[in-house]
Design an enzyme around this catalytic site. Structure first.
Site, PDB file in Angstrom:
ATOM      1  CG  ASN A 165      -0.241  -0.245   2.489  1.00 28.77           C
ATOM      2  OD1 ASN A 165       0.565   0.695   2.915  1.00 28.77           O
ATOM      3  ND2 ASN A 165      -0.573  -1.041   3.488  1.00 28.77           N
ATOM      4  NE  ARG A 166      -1.541   5.249  -4.163  1.00 35.99           N
ATOM      5  CZ  ARG A 166      -2.406   4.685  -4.783  1.00 35.99           C
ATOM      6  NH1 ARG A 166      -3.478   4.038  -3.916  1.00 35.99           N
ATOM      7  NH2 ARG A 166      -2.709   4.299  -5.825  1.00 35.99           N
TER       8      ARG A 166
END
Length: 419
Positions: free
Chosen positions: A226-227
């Site tokens: 994920n970011r």
């Protein structure tokens, strides 16, 4: 009391996340403070400058402020800054107070406890480590009054770097009294900071913080992630350490420097993160900030999965990852205070409140990570955050803040709750 660490020992990011309050007093060596600010900042330190009236006769607040990228504080009785007792805030909102140059005058004030301007008031009010870089004429440095003041200050725990020997600003003058060079001072700042064990409201407490994403492998090349940048988790670990806690930071793969004074355990996957968190128990505090992947690939390929022309992508069978927050919240060695983070894209507060009971947490810090959140640069991967802190009988929405400010505020809440 010169330090023994050499300037060559400093390195990029060696002061990452630290906050230095730089007091510039009135001597010709004040011009070196400009390079000193640059050297501190290029190593990751935040520099907040304070200038005496004498210092402003040698260098301008405009130049100092431009290099520090921060406001320059000059007046004790500033209507704007003293609304919230600014001299006390400056004295405490830092990791170290550095006086460079430190003149004979300011050393005398410190030794006698005199406070007639902003700089001397800060120095009497601070509970942070203090480092002086003296600079004065050799006869002033060797004068019995200055020697007595040096001994008094050293006995009070004040650190010194320099002075060195060499030519003075005055024609024909030579001897001991030159301010140490900027890189020497940077090395002394590092030595002083990292030898200093903070004594604060969390002294004697143990904390576990998780940070960053997890990487769940698909094959030796690809992974699910994920970011998350880890900025918020790392900032919270540093803030707890500044309050005196013994912090273990369990970090997923990030590109951030390790916070100073924190034990860092690096992991890749959610399973590794869970195991590292459980290994760090018992603890008084757990702050689960990491954006842990909810699922992992059930059967990780031993070799790179190849694309075949005309064929559909191979199916990925997923299995659920361990819920680390829930595991800690219901553990036999549950910390006294468990804080979880909830990154949501809709119904942020409702979803956060649901997680609070389900996961056995004392607080859930809920934040909207959607594109519609309005937070500048976005929350995940960005530098700012807007959170709602949800307790079992409370709900407090904070304004948009940078992630360091969120961390400071949360650490203060944790300390007050434990008290």
């Amino acid at each position: 009391m010169p330090v023994s660490q050499s300037p060559s020992e400093t390195s990029p990011d060696s002061l990452s996340g630290t906050r230095v309050l730089l007091i510039i007093s009135g001597g010709i060596a004040a011009y070196k403070s400009l390079d000193l600010i640059r050297r501190l900042r290029e190593r990751g330190a935040r520099v907040r400058p304070v200038m005496t009236a004498g210092a402003q006769a040698f260098v301008t607040p405009l130049a100092v402020g431009a290099l520090a990228a921060d406001k320059v504080f000059t007046e004790l009785f500033s209507r704007e800054d003293e609304q919230d007792v600014g001299h006390i805030r400056l004295a405490r909102d830092c990791d170290l107070v550095l006086v460079a140059p430190a003149t004979a005058n300011i050393m005398a004030k410190m030794a006698q406890g005199l406070t007639d301007d902003l700089a001397s008031t800060i120095l009497l009010a601070t509970d942070r480590p203090v480092l002086l870089a003296p600079a004065m004429n050799p006869k002033m440095w060797s004068h019995p009054a200055t020697r007595r003041n040096r001994e008094t200050l050293a006995g009070d725990g004040i650190g010194f770097v320099g002075p060195g020997r060499g030519e003075m600003a005055e024609s024909g003058e030579r001897g001991e009294g030159r301010m140490a060079e900027p890189l020497e001072i940077v090395a002394a700042v590092e030595a002083r900071l990292f030898a200093f064990k903070p004594i604060g409201p969390l002294s004697g407490r143990r904390a576990i913080v998780t940070s960053g994403p997890t990487h769940e492998p698909i094959d030796p090349v690809r992974y699910i992630a994920n970011r998350s940048s880890g900025r918020q988790g790392h900032a919270i670990a540093a803030a707890l350490a500044r309050l005196g806690a013994e912090v273990t930071l369990v970090s997923g793969p990030v590109t951030l420097a390790d916070p100073k004074g924190v034990t860092v355990v690096r992991v890749q996957t959610a399973v590794e993160m869970r195991d590292a968190v459980l290994a760090a128990l018992p603890a008084d505090i757990a702050v689960m900030v990491a954006a842990v992947a909810d699922w992992r690939v059930a059967d990780v390929a031993g070799g790179k999965i190849k694309k075949a022309p005309g064929e559909d992508p191979p199916p990925l069978r997923l299995t659920e990852n361990p819920d680390i927050l829930k595991t800690v919240g219901h553990h036999a060695q549950r910390p006294r205070l468990v804080v979880g983070f909830a990154a949501e894209t809709d119904d942020t507060v409702d979803n956060g409140r649901s997680k609070l009971a389900r996961k056995g947490a004392d607080f859930i810090v809920a934040n909207d990570v959607s594109a519609a959140s309005g937070v500048a640069g976005g929350v995940m991967g960005g530098t700012r955050n807007r959170v709602t802190v949800i307790g079992r009988d409370s709900e407090d929405s904070w304004p948009e803040l940078d992630k360091d400010a969120v961390a400071e505020r949360l650490a203060g809440l944790i300390a007050s709750r434990l008290d």
